[in-house]
Write a protein that holds these residues in place. Sequence first.
Motif, mmCIF file in Angstrom:
data_model
loop_
_atom_site.group_PDB
_atom_site.id
_atom_site.type_symbol
_atom_site.label_atom_id
_atom_site.label_comp_id
_atom_site.label_asym_id
_atom_site.label_seq_id
_atom_site.Cartn_x
_atom_site.Cartn_y
_atom_site.Cartn_z
ATOM 1 N N LEU A 92 0.841 -1.201 0.000
ATOM 2 C CA LEU A 92 0.000 0.000 0.000
ATOM 3 C C LEU A 92 0.879 1.256 0.000
ATOM 4 O O LEU A 92 0.721 2.156 0.824
ATOM 5 N N ASP A 93 1.803 1.294 -0.942
ATOM 6 C CA ASP A 93 2.819 2.340 -1.023
ATOM 7 C C ASP A 93 2.430 3.329 -2.132
ATOM 8 O O ASP A 93 2.660 3.077 -3.314
ATOM 9 N N SER A 94 1.846 4.433 -1.736
ATOM 10 C CA SER A 94 1.385 5.405 -2.725
ATOM 11 C C SER A 94 2.542 6.120 -3.414
ATOM 12 O O SER A 94 2.418 6.532 -4.573
ATOM 13 N N ASP A 95 3.672 6.275 -2.728
ATOM 14 C CA ASP A 95 4.829 6.909 -3.354
ATOM 15 C C ASP A 95 5.344 6.065 -4.519
ATOM 16 O O ASP A 95 5.660 6.585 -5.588
ATOM 17 N N GLN A 96 5.436 4.766 -4.300
ATOM 18 C CA GLN A 96 5.886 3.882 -5.373
ATOM 19 C C GLN A 96 4.864 3.846 -6.506
ATOM 20 O O GLN A 96 5.232 3.809 -7.686
ATOM 21 N N ALA A 97 3.598 3.848 -6.164
ATOM 22 C CA ALA A 97 2.556 3.875 -7.188
ATOM 23 C C ALA A 97 2.694 5.122 -8.063
ATOM 24 O O ALA A 97 2.546 5.055 -9.287
ATOM 25 N N LEU A 98 2.992 6.247 -7.454
ATOM 26 C CA LEU A 98 3.178 7.487 -8.212
ATOM 27 C C LEU A 98 4.365 7.369 -9.157
ATOM 28 O O LEU A 98 4.313 7.833 -10.307
ATOM 29 N N ARG A 99 5.434 6.728 -8.705
ATOM 30 C CA ARG A 99 6.600 6.543 -9.566
ATOM 31 C C ARG A 99 6.241 5.697 -10.793
ATOM 32 O O ARG A 99 6.725 5.957 -11.897
ATOM 33 N N VAL A 100 5.412 4.689 -10.596
ATOM 34 C CA VAL A 100 4.969 3.867 -11.725
ATOM 35 C C VAL A 100 4.193 4.719 -12.722
ATOM 36 O O VAL A 100 4.398 4.618 -13.942
ATOM 37 N N MET A 101 3.309 5.545 -12.228
ATOM 38 C CA MET A 101 2.528 6.421 -13.115
ATOM 39 C C MET A 101 3.445 7.312 -13.955
ATOM 40 O O MET A 101 3.200 7.521 -15.155
ATOM 41 N N LYS A 102 4.497 7.810 -13.354
ATOM 42 C CA LYS A 102 5.404 8.708 -14.075
ATOM 43 C C LYS A 102 6.195 7.966 -15.151
ATOM 44 O O LYS A 102 6.623 8.581 -16.138
ATOM 45 N N GLU A 103 6.395 6.660 -14.974
ATOM 46 C CA GLU A 103 7.133 5.877 -15.963
ATOM 47 C C GLU A 103 6.341 5.700 -17.260
ATOM 48 O O GLU A 103 6.922 5.461 -18.323
ATOM 49 N N ASP A 104 5.026 5.813 -17.185
ATOM 50 C CA ASP A 104 4.191 5.508 -18.348
ATOM 51 C C ASP A 104 4.490 6.440 -19.516
ATOM 52 O O ASP A 104 4.487 6.020 -20.676
ATOM 53 N N LYS A 105 4.756 7.696 -19.238
ATOM 54 C CA LYS A 105 5.045 8.653 -20.309
ATOM 55 C C LYS A 105 6.317 8.258 -21.054
ATOM 56 O O LYS A 105 6.391 8.352 -22.286
ATOM 57 N N GLN A 106 7.334 7.792 -20.318
ATOM 58 C CA GLN A 106 8.581 7.384 -20.952
ATOM 59 C C GLN A 106 8.373 6.171 -21.856
ATOM 60 O O GLN A 106 8.936 6.083 -22.947
#
Length: 240
Positions: free
Chosen positions: A153-167
């Motif tokens: 339940l790590d929202s910080d890591q989830a946010l990092r995944v979201m940012k990877e999508d653009k790349q």
Amino acid sequence: MPDKKDHVYGDHISARFNDELTELKTQFLNMGGMVESQVERAIEALTNNDSQLAEDVRQNDKKVDRMEMDLDEEAILVIARRQPAARDLRLVISVIKMVADLERVGDEAKKIAKMAIKLSEEGQAPQGYVEIRHIGQHVLSMLHDALDAFARLDSDQALRVMKEDKQVDQEYQAAARALLTFMMEDARNISRCMMVMWVLRALERIGDHACNIAEHVIFMAKGEDVRHSPMEDAERVVGR
């Protein structure tokens, strides 16, 4: 470790309810592991020209479908029996939606396996396998991290995944342009290059589904839906 502000699930007076939620999460992660393996094996089958491994991936898709149906049924039973509210309802509803994303990732793995078989029959593709390996590893990492974010339940890591999508989107577009140029140079390459393009598109879609899972993790942790929102909104929700 999960963000210390994130909610913690599985703390109820009813031990049986705790067990049911734990089992739901465990089943979801088991399905996630199965789907991860499917994607990894499909990429391996294509890049190694291994039609038998590709066929195994195709056959295993039935197991993924069965897991989806079992998880949906279990989640519905939890809602019917416990009538969960607030954070627990968010968990159960999110699992139902994330299971659909996992099933679609499994479908994309099956598509890659089908292309692997066709390319094996025609001979190795003239170009694109380097890009497939690169983008494949990228989206596999996203999927793994999204599942890990759910487990903790790590929202910080989830946010990092979201940012990877653009790349991933940028990598896909660059690879597609290179293949189009290659096809224009020699029309004999069109058939095989088109199959490679479909594989790259399937990988790009897997990245999208990993991003969807990450968005649901943030919803579970923070209680706010960040789908279809600017990245700045997701950053604000996670950082608050």
